[in-house]
Design a protein around this motif. Structure first.
Motif, PDB file in Angstrom:
ATOM      1  N   THR A 121      33.325  12.028 -58.721  1.00 21.99           N
ATOM      2  CA  THR A 121      34.332  10.979 -58.835  1.00 21.99           C
ATOM      3  C   THR A 121      34.362  10.409 -60.248  1.00 21.99           C
ATOM      4  N   CYS A 122      33.190  10.194 -60.829  1.00 29.13           N
ATOM      5  CA  CYS A 122      33.122   9.685 -62.206  1.00 29.13           C
ATOM      6  C   CYS A 122      33.804  10.650 -63.177  1.00 29.13           C
ATOM      7  N   GLN A 123      33.570  11.942 -62.983  1.00 29.58           N
ATOM      8  CA  GLN A 123      34.165  12.949 -63.868  1.00 29.58           C
ATOM      9  C   GLN A 123      35.684  12.963 -63.736  1.00 29.58           C
ATOM     10  N   GLN A 124      36.174  12.905 -62.497  1.00 28.13           N
ATOM     11  CA  GLN A 124      37.626  12.944 -62.292  1.00 28.13           C
ATOM     12  C   GLN A 124      38.296  11.676 -62.823  1.00 28.13           C
ATOM     13  N   LEU A 125      37.644  10.535 -62.648  1.00 26.19           N
ATOM     14  CA  LEU A 125      38.198   9.288 -63.176  1.00 26.19           C
ATOM     15  C   LEU A 125      38.241   9.305 -64.701  1.00 26.19           C
ATOM     16  N   ALA A 126      37.259   9.943 -65.324  1.00 23.64           N
ATOM     17  CA  ALA A 126      37.266  10.061 -66.783  1.00 23.64           C
ATOM     18  C   ALA A 126      38.476  10.850 -67.264  1.00 23.64           C
ATOM     19  N   ILE A 127      38.829  11.893 -66.515  1.00 21.33           N
ATOM     20  CA  ILE A 127      40.013  12.689 -66.873  1.00 21.33           C
ATOM     21  C   ILE A 127      41.280  11.845 -66.721  1.00 21.33           C
TER      22      ILE A 127
END
Length: 292
Positions: free
Chosen positions: A236-242
């Motif tokens: 989730t953190c990775q996708q939110l960063a994108i």
């Protein structure tokens, strides 16, 4: 406008929330009744007389308000000139920075709306510390001058402003709609501009679902979003960063939590995605809206 304790209220008219635009605001300014123009320019002249002259490289000079006498009389030519200058000023000095302004205001509204939804009015008012303190039944505000504003059952409209600095302010005329204009936190960097490449990375069910969920909630923590879409916290953190890289979402640190909210661009993309250009496991909700 000379620097001083008084600013004519007619320059900051009330507008209709999310439907407001510059043209509507300028029209409200130009349609101010002549009796009010005379009264407010008289107050301005009295305030100016009490302030010290501005010192420059040459002799002492006093800044004169633009066409004060003509505007006080309601002169049509002076009002048209004022409207033209307001429009030109916006085009030159405000419009180029609209992404900064929209992102700052959206972040502030999302954060305070979340506090209101979770903890009620008391929790909302607590977010204004240290510039304001809620001591029932009085809201004590750090203010440029000493004054009392009695609501008399009318309620108080909170107005986040990118152009308000250091201290909140309100209208001078106590008979007008009670408002409290307060400064929002200015972003250190402008919101990222979305490119074709970064938007292409968004095409996927997980990121689409996250963007939908952020817009639905208005403001949410990373853990809440992970639970809502059924993803692990790291993913989730990775996708939110994108999403942030693409300029579709933003975040702010609040205590030990990171709160995520949609940007105006993200909301516009969701409206377009409603036509079916982005597939997502969740139905597309309308982005939450709150009064300014």
């Amino acid at each position: 406008m000379p620097c001083g304790p008084y600013i004519p209220d007619f320059l900051t008219p009330a507008v209709d929330g999310g439907n407001a635009d510059l043209r509507q605001g300028v029209d409200r300014v130009l349609s101010t009744p002549r009796s009010r123009l005379r009264r407010e320019f008289t107050l301005l002249a009295e305030s100016e007389a009490r302030t010290l002259p501005l010192r420059g490289p040459g002799p002492e000079t006093r800044v004169r308000p633009f066409a004060a006498e003509q505007l006080a009389r309601g002169d049509a030519a002076a009002l048209r000139a004022l409207g033209g200058l307001l429009t030109a000023y916006d085009a030159a000095f405000v419009a180029p920075y609209r992404p900064w302004i929209d992102a700052a205001v959206a972040s502030d509204v999302a954060w305070r709306s979340r506090e209101l939804a979770v903890g009620g009015v008391r929790a909302l008012l607590e977010t204004f510390r240290p510039m304001a303190r809620w001591s029932p039944p009085v809201l004590e505000v750090t203010y440029p001058v000493e004054r009392d504003l009695h609501l008399a059952g009318r309620g108080l409209l909170l107005v986040p402003s990118y152009f308000c600095w250091r201290k909140p302010i309100t209208l001078f005329d106590g008979a007008l709609l009670p408002v409290l204009v307060y400064p929002v936190e200015k972003p250190v960097q402008p919101p990222a501009a979305a490119s074709d490449a970064s938007l292409a990375r968004l095409l996927g069910p997980t990121r689409a679902a996250l963007l939908y969920e952020v817009a639905l909630r208005g403001c949410a923590t990373t853990s809440e979003l992970a639970l809502a879409v059924g993803c692990s916290l790291p993913n989730t953190c990775q996708q939110l960063a994108i999403l942030r890289e693409a300029g579709l979402a933003a975040c702010r640190k609040e205590g030990r939590c990171v709160l995520h909210h949609p940007t105006p661009l993200g909301c516009r993309l969701l409206e377009t995605a409603g036509a079916g250009s982005v597939e997502a496991p969740l139905p597309m909700p309308r982005p939450a809206t709150v009064p300014p």
